[in-house]
Write a protein that holds these residues in place. Structure first.
Motif, PDB file in Angstrom:
ATOM      1  N   TYR A 220       0.440   1.070  -6.475  1.00  6.74           N
ATOM      2  CA  TYR A 220      -0.657   1.364  -7.386  1.00  6.74           C
ATOM      3  C   TYR A 220      -1.780   0.340  -7.298  1.00  6.74           C
ATOM      4  CZ  TYR A 220       2.188   5.050  -9.200  1.00  6.74           C
ATOM      5  OH  TYR A 220       2.911   6.202  -9.293  1.00  6.74           O
ATOM      6  N   MET A 221      -1.489  -0.802  -6.670  1.00  4.74           N
ATOM      7  CA  MET A 221      -2.541  -1.802  -6.524  1.00  4.74           C
ATOM      8  C   MET A 221      -3.422  -1.514  -5.310  1.00  4.74           C
ATOM      9  SD  MET A 221      -1.772  -3.535  -9.070  1.00  4.74           S
ATOM     10  CE  MET A 221      -3.057  -4.743  -8.837  1.00  4.74           C
ATOM     11  N   PHE A 222      -2.902  -0.757  -4.368  1.00  3.94           N
ATOM     12  CA  PHE A 222      -3.630  -0.587  -3.106  1.00  3.94           C
ATOM     13  C   PHE A 222      -4.372   0.727  -3.022  1.00  3.94           C
ATOM     14  CE2 PHE A 222       0.327  -2.858  -1.516  1.00  3.94           C
ATOM     15  CZ  PHE A 222      -0.168  -4.072  -1.916  1.00  3.94           C
ATOM     16  N   VAL A 223      -3.783   1.771  -3.589  1.00  6.73           N
ATOM     17  CA  VAL A 223      -4.335   3.092  -3.330  1.00  6.73           C
ATOM     18  C   VAL A 223      -5.701   3.246  -3.976  1.00  6.73           C
ATOM     19  CG1 VAL A 223      -2.109   4.190  -3.052  1.00  6.73           C
ATOM     20  CG2 VAL A 223      -3.150   4.082  -5.314  1.00  6.73           C
ATOM     21  N   SER A 224      -6.515   4.023  -3.326  1.00  7.78           N
ATOM     22  CA  SER A 224      -7.829   4.307  -3.875  1.00  7.78           C
ATOM     23  C   SER A 224      -7.682   5.421  -4.905  1.00  7.78           C
ATOM     24  CB  SER A 224      -8.739   4.736  -2.732  1.00  7.78           C
ATOM     25  OG  SER A 224      -9.565   5.788  -3.140  1.00  7.78           O
ATOM     26  N   PRO A 225      -8.500   5.394  -5.959  1.00  8.27           N
ATOM     27  CA  PRO A 225      -8.382   6.410  -7.005  1.00  8.27           C
ATOM     28  C   PRO A 225      -8.551   7.834  -6.457  1.00  8.27           C
ATOM     29  CG  PRO A 225      -9.941   4.700  -7.640  1.00  8.27           C
ATOM     30  CD  PRO A 225      -9.545   4.416  -6.238  1.00  8.27           C
TER      31      PRO A 225
ATOM     32  N   PHE B  11       0.806  -6.753   2.814  1.00 13.84           N
ATOM     33  CA  PHE B  11       0.341  -5.399   2.521  1.00 13.84           C
ATOM     34  C   PHE B  11      -1.175  -5.343   2.533  1.00 13.84           C
ATOM     35  CE2 PHE B  11       4.257  -4.789  -0.427  1.00 13.84           C
ATOM     36  CZ  PHE B  11       5.043  -4.527   0.678  1.00 13.84           C
ATOM     37  N   VAL B  12      -1.776  -6.375   1.970  1.00 13.42           N
ATOM     38  CA  VAL B  12      -3.215  -6.350   1.733  1.00 13.42           C
ATOM     39  C   VAL B  12      -4.019  -6.616   3.003  1.00 13.42           C
ATOM     40  CG1 VAL B  12      -5.092  -7.480   0.486  1.00 13.42           C
ATOM     41  CG2 VAL B  12      -2.951  -7.008  -0.677  1.00 13.42           C
TER      42      VAL B  12
ATOM     43  N   ILE C   5      -0.409 -12.718  -5.924  1.00 12.33           N
ATOM     44  CA  ILE C   5       0.357 -12.365  -7.113  1.00 12.33           C
ATOM     45  C   ILE C   5      -0.383 -11.283  -7.899  1.00 12.33           C
ATOM     46  CG2 ILE C   5       1.135 -13.216  -9.358  1.00 12.33           C
ATOM     47  CD1 ILE C   5       1.766 -15.886  -7.990  1.00 12.33           C
ATOM     48  N   GLN C   6      -1.690 -11.461  -8.037  1.00 13.97           N
ATOM     49  CA  GLN C   6      -2.460 -10.463  -8.773  1.00 13.97           C
ATOM     50  C   GLN C   6      -2.397  -9.092  -8.101  1.00 13.97           C
ATOM     51  OE1 GLN C   6      -6.176 -12.493  -8.896  1.00 13.97           O
ATOM     52  NE2 GLN C   6      -5.771 -13.452 -10.864  1.00 13.97           N
ATOM     53  N   GLN C   7      -2.344  -9.095  -6.778  1.00 12.28           N
ATOM     54  CA  GLN C   7      -2.360  -7.833  -6.035  1.00 12.28           C
ATOM     55  C   GLN C   7      -0.961  -7.340  -5.708  1.00 12.28           C
ATOM     56  OE1 GLN C   7      -5.101  -6.156  -4.148  1.00 12.28           O
ATOM     57  NE2 GLN C   7      -6.378  -7.820  -3.430  1.00 12.28           N
ATOM     58  N   LEU C   8       0.047  -8.098  -6.104  1.00 14.30           N
ATOM     59  CA  LEU C   8       1.430  -7.756  -5.778  1.00 14.30           C
ATOM     60  C   LEU C   8       1.653  -7.626  -4.282  1.00 14.30           C
ATOM     61  CD1 LEU C   8       2.893  -5.269  -8.361  1.00 14.30           C
ATOM     62  CD2 LEU C   8       3.452  -7.636  -7.973  1.00 14.30           C
TER      63      LEU C   8
ATOM     64  N   ILE D 110      -0.446   9.018  -1.699  1.00 12.10           N
ATOM     65  CA  ILE D 110       0.217   7.850  -2.276  1.00 12.10           C
ATOM     66  C   ILE D 110       1.636   7.725  -1.723  1.00 12.10           C
ATOM     67  CG2 ILE D 110       1.083   6.847  -4.438  1.00 12.10           C
ATOM     68  CD1 ILE D 110      -1.334   8.102  -5.840  1.00 12.10           C
TER      69      ILE D 110
ATOM     70  N   GLY E 117       6.489  -4.795 -10.566  1.00 18.16           N
ATOM     71  CA  GLY E 117       5.736  -3.547 -10.619  1.00 18.16           C
ATOM     72  C   GLY E 117       5.698  -2.930  -9.239  1.00 18.16           C
ATOM     73  N   ASP E 118       5.152  -1.737  -9.170  1.00 17.91           N
ATOM     74  CA  ASP E 118       5.089  -1.037  -7.901  1.00 17.91           C
ATOM     75  C   ASP E 118       3.755  -1.345  -7.220  1.00 17.91           C
ATOM     76  OD1 ASP E 118       5.004   0.659  -5.807  1.00 17.91           O
ATOM     77  OD2 ASP E 118       5.727   2.412  -6.906  1.00 17.91           O
TER      78      ASP E 118
END
Lengths: 530, 325
Positions: free
Chosen positions: B35-40, B80-81, B281-284, B47, B31-32
């Motif tokens: 989309y896991m990091f950006v704030s809504p 990344f995180v 893994i959950q956060q990619l 983005i 997956g990309d």
């Protein structure tokens, strides 16, 4: 894993409930919180992410601090008002000192907004809230913020950014914050220690301008697994936990040594509907052939909404922990409509609508959803699929981890949203209705930054016009009316199908309780003694 | 022996190259991560800026090339995180996991060996049958279920041990260890036992089988005929011979203890590498996942080498055999 083990915990916890009393903590002034997710950094500008913001709310203040209902209350600014169409004036609080004793002035504000969008290696920072604004120091306790066009959401934006110290923080790297050198704020708690993966320790700031906190030291322990969090509370290792799994709530309620604190969140769970493609990839005619996308027909969307019993989902899936939704935000928030009610359950009416739309025998459909993002997300999708089957729509279910789900739901192989009908949630970060309106309802427009999360690609120029008008209306009363009107138009047009608002649960040992927050944060200053 | 080791190392290099390709390209298709990091609250332009900043806008083969060239210089990329070097994050959490794994290994040996020996020497006694039945349970019960049960019984109901976390640690040569404090040991007990359970059963079964087989061998009979004491026969002649398979298996199992103690670490909120991996893994968090798996390959390679060396110490025929090559 959670769903398998939770009933077990429930059974065991109940077997134990008469025999066991909770172990006493070290002293009454120490507080240990078991949090569901862990901050990735102490740097408040490193990542605009829930767990990080939650932590920074304890150490830092904002110009305006959102209260438990996300109303912005004077923080480091005592007042704010527009002085003309494009300039806001913030009067700063005098006599505030940082944790290291240095005084707070306009310089700290200016340097904060310079640093916040420019943190190296940040996966996603706070630039969104700051771009398009210029900051000017008038005197030590007055700051002007200018924009090119009228901008009503100034306070909501700036209320998201933690103010750091000019002397220590602004020149500090993320590592300096993690080491504790630069992590100096004006908030109710001082940073003491950060052991990644294990704990974050805070100490009371006795000189806090808003009054000294009642907790001497606060320890945040990340415990990701729901059953382990519950067990840690029952074992007396922590005093409070966030994110209580819904399956454990009935058991915990029955115990007299545990207090539950519950409150509605700003998060609406809803269905996004593919309404821009003639041939939607996961909609098929009965038997599997191609069909012209029936979801384009407003009557079909209405039928789907009528087919869903939101009460049944609340009672059977959510263990009572949801509030049926009829719009984008629960009542009490700025800009919600008073005229909208949750769609009543009406399967017969739904069938009639399907017949009127020319699909009396329904069609085949796959509903997609995440299985590790929202409370009981996969179960909700399954329940909805069953309800749709009852009105003749042959619905299949496919759920997946959010790491796979969101990128496919946003842009599949061809850059377009991949699915036809999806379950998603939206929490209004700004605490008012423009947040979901511009992200979910407004037409997708990359250049304007609208419709960013509009995964159904709903598009209605009339609704867009009202939203844009609201976004440049500085008068609060008029803006609230415009937002409510845009919401009504969108809901009547079935832009999305709202399901429910999440209710969040915190559990504490007896004698403590938590003031629930709509933004779902767990803050030490919200933990009170009964 | 050096030729043997050299050949093994060459093989390992090929394994690592293959692993790098599989892991890197495999994770790319999940997956990309943006989309896991950006704030809504972010719009499309924000983005895209994040995508560029993380280097995710470049073609996959370009990203792979960048990864390989910096990996050869010892840099496995930035998380990344966390925004920190991925390898550093893993190494930071490694002592906690190693400690857990060693404790589990220790328990497996001190509990498994004597119990297995007893069961092998007195196969018909009731105690032996109980031990064997217990070892079947150890094999078949799922780790997370046992973990939750342990927490319920020892932490919630009895209140003897803490339920989660690592407790007080002591700085030993720059490494934080909880072996040396009572608080640390009490936090270590449950997760270590949870992790050890399967290995204890394994050791019991191996030891028992080895014992029963060896007791019938001529050298044992001969030793008996010479009039050696029973304790010397069992303690020296027997033990030395049955230890070889046990050491081999434990060596390999230790690798899996270190690499994949994910379940135990998650249940007990133990701040080790396994917890980091599952969250990555959950956060990619691709760089951390890739770095982790690459490191695990190295760990397994090293462990296999060590096992071979111990092997040759225990059984000189291995050394002789290699010389013949």
């Amino acid at each position: 894993m959670t769903s398998i083990t939770a009933p077990l915990v429930r059974a065991l916890a109940c077997a134990a409930c008469s025999a066991v009393a909770l172990a006493a903590p070290a002293t009454a002034e120490d507080l240990t919180i078991g949090v569901a997710s862990e901050a990735t950094s102490i740097d408040p500008h490193f990542h605009n992410l829930g767990p990080n913001n939650q932590l920074s709310f304890m150490i830092y203040d904002r110009l305006a601090n959102p209260d438990d209902r996300q109303n912005f209350k004077p923080g480091l600014a005592v007042s704010w008002q527009p002085v003309n169409d494009t300039t806001w004036e913030f009067k700063l609080r005098e006599g505030v000192t940082f944790h290291d004793g240095s005084p707070f002035t306009a310089d700290d504000v200016i340097c904060t907004f310079e640093r916040a969008p420019n943190v190296p290696n940040s996966p996603a920072g706070f630039g969104t809230y700051i771009k398009g604004k210029t900051f000017e120091k008038i005197d030590d306790f007055t700051v002007h913020v200018k924009t090119e066009a009228p901008y009503p959401l100034m306070v909501n934006d700036l209320g998201n950014v933690a103010i750091i110290s000019d002397e220590k923080g602004c020149s500090g790297t993320t590592q300096d914050f993690n080491d504790g050198v630069a992590s100096v704020g004006t908030g109710p708690f001082k940073f003491v220690e950060y052991v990644p993966g294990d704990r974050i320790v805070l100490a009371a700031n006795a000189d806090y301008w808003g009054g000294a906190p009642i907790w001497e030291t606060v320890t945040l322990k990340p415990i990701k697994a729901g059953p382990s969090r519950v067990a840690a509370l029952l074992a007396g290792d922590v005093d409070l936990i966030s994110g209580v799994p819904t399956t454990d709530i009935a058991t915990l309620k029955a115990r007299d040594d545990v207090t539950l604190s519950q409150g509605v969140s700003n998060r609406v769970i809803y269905l996004h509907i593919d309404q821009f493609r003639e041939n939607s990839p996961f909609v098929k005619a009965n038997g599997g052939g191609d069909i012209e996308n029936p979801l384009m027909d407003q009557r079909v969307r209405k039928a789907i909404s009528k087919a869903i019993s939101r009460e049944l989902i609340r009672d059977r899936v959510m263990e009572g922990l949801s509030i049926p939704a009829g719009q984008l935000l629960p009542e009490g928030f700025f800009g919600v409509s008073e005229n909208l009610q949750p769609e009543p359950y009406d399967p017969e009416g739904a069938k009639a609508l399907l017949a009127a739309a020319g699909v009396p025998d329904g069609f085949e459909l796959t509903i997609h959803g995440p299985n590790d993002r929202y409370l009981n997300d996969a179960k909700i999708v399954e329940a909805i699929a069953q309800m749709l089957n009852r009105i003749g729509i042959k619905a299949q279910v496919e759920t997946m981890p959010r790491s796979v789900y969101f990128s496919r739901a946003s842009s599949g192989a061809d850059g377009l949203p991949e699915f036809s009908l999806i379950l998603v949630g939206w929490g209004a970060g700004s605490g008012e209705a423009s947040s979901p309106l511009r992200a979910l309802i407004a037409s997708y427009d990359k250049d304007k930054g609208m419709g960013t999360a509009n995964r159904g690609r709903y598009s209605n120029p009339e609704v867009d016009a009202v939203i844009e008008e609201a976004l440049s209306e500085v008068d609060d009363e008029k803006r609230a009316d415009l937002l409510a009107r845009a919401t009504e138009m969108a809901i009547e047009d079935l832009a999305i199908i709202p399901i429910h608002y999440q209710v969040n649960t915190w559990a504490s040992k007896k004698g403590l309780s938590y003031i629930p927050r709509t933004d779902e944060y767990t803050l030490a200053q919200g933990v009170v003694k009964d | 022996m050096s030729v043997f080791i050299l050949r093994r190392m060459l093989q390992s290099v090929f394994v690592m190259v293959a692993m790098a390709v599989i892991v890197f390209f495999g994770i790319h298709f999940v997956g990309d991560p943006v989309y896991m990091f950006v704030s809504p609250d972010m719009d499309q332009a924000d983005i895209e800026q994040v995508t560029r900043a993380l280097g995710l806008d470049r073609p996959i083969w370009e990203q792979f090339w960048a990864f390989v060239t910096s990996a050869l210089q010892g840099d496995l990329g930035q998380s990344f995180v966390f925004g920190e070097p991925a390898l550093g994050l893993i190494l930071e959490r490694m002592p906690a996991t190693l400690e857990l794994a060693f404790a589990a290994l220790f328990l497996a040996v001190v509990l498994g060996l004597p119990l297995g020996l007893y069961a092998g020497l007195y196969p018909d006694s009731g105690v032996s049958k109980t031990i064997m039945a217990g070892s079947i349970l150890g094999f078949s019960l799922p780790t997370f279920w046992v973990g939750i049960m342990m927490i319920m019984v020892f932490a919630v109901i009895l209140g003897w041990l803490p339920s989660t976390g690592r407790g007080e640690t002591v700085d030993v040569l720059g490494v934080e260890l909880s072996f040396f404090t009572l608080d640390g040991l009490s936090h270590l007990a449950l997760p270590a036992l949870n992790l050890a359970l399967l290995k204890i059963s394994l050791v019991i079964r191996l030891t028992r089988a080895g014992t029963r087989e060896a007791m019938l061998q001529d050298y044992i009979k001969f030793a008996r005929a010479k009039g050696l004491s029973r304790s010397r026969i069992v303690g020296v002649h027997l033990l030395k011979n049955i230890l070889i398979p046990v050491v081999t298996v434990l060596g390999l199992e230790f690798g899996s203890l270190v690499a994949f103690s994910v379940v135990t670490e998650t249940i007990f909120a133990w701040p080790g590498m396994g917890k980091l991996l599952i969250e990555s893994i959950q956060q990619l968090d691709r760089p951390v996942i890739v770095a982790y798996l690459m490191m695990i390959v190295v760990v397994f390679v090293v462990i296999n080498l060590l096992v071979d060396i111990v092997y040759s110490v225990l059984d000189p025929r291995v050394r002789l055999g290699d010389r013949g090559n």
